[in-house]
Design a protein around this motif. Structure first.
Motif, short mmCIF file in Angstrom:
data_model
loop_
_atom_site.label_atom_id
_atom_site.label_comp_id
_atom_site.label_asym_id
_atom_site.label_seq_id
_atom_site.Cartn_x
_atom_site.Cartn_y
_atom_site.Cartn_z
N LYS A 145 58.93 -11.29 6.19
CA LYS A 145 59.54 -11.91 5.02
C LYS A 145 59.96 -13.32 5.41
O LYS A 145 60.47 -13.55 6.50
N MET A 146 59.74 -14.26 4.50
CA MET A 146 60.13 -15.65 4.76
C MET A 146 61.11 -16.10 3.71
O MET A 146 61.10 -15.63 2.58
N ARG A 147 61.96 -17.04 4.12
CA ARG A 147 62.93 -17.61 3.20
C ARG A 147 63.04 -19.10 3.53
O ARG A 147 63.15 -19.47 4.69
N HIS A 193 65.02 -22.11 4.13
CA HIS A 193 66.42 -22.30 4.50
C HIS A 193 66.95 -23.63 4.00
O HIS A 193 68.05 -23.71 3.46
N GLY A 225 69.75 -21.74 2.77
CA GLY A 225 69.08 -20.67 2.03
C GLY A 225 69.59 -20.50 0.65
O GLY A 225 69.29 -19.63 -0.09
#
Length: 66
Positions: A40-42, A44, A66
């Motif tokens: 999973k990527m977010r 930031h 984020g």
């Protein structure tokens, strides 16, 4: 990351530098070369500046922490 003008990611922003008028919706497609689909990527942090060489005090944060 690639930038688009539509939510279906069909119209890329045409430029080496992202330049769009203030108020324009920009959609960002973030991807990786990893083959593990459970990753999973977010995003930031994301910011903009008047020019790529503008000093950091002119930085405008779009996403922070984020």
């Amino acid at each position: 990351m690639t930038f688009y003008l539509d939510p279906n990611f069909q119209q890329p922003v045409p430029s080496n530098h992202l330049r769009v008028p203030v108020g324009t919706d920009v959609y960002v497609k973030v991807f990786t070369q990893a083959t593990d689909w459970t990753v999973k990527m977010r995003v930031h942090t994301c910011y903009t500046k008047p020019t790529p060489t503008s000093p950091d005090h002119l930085r405008y944060n779009l996403i922070q922490n984020g």
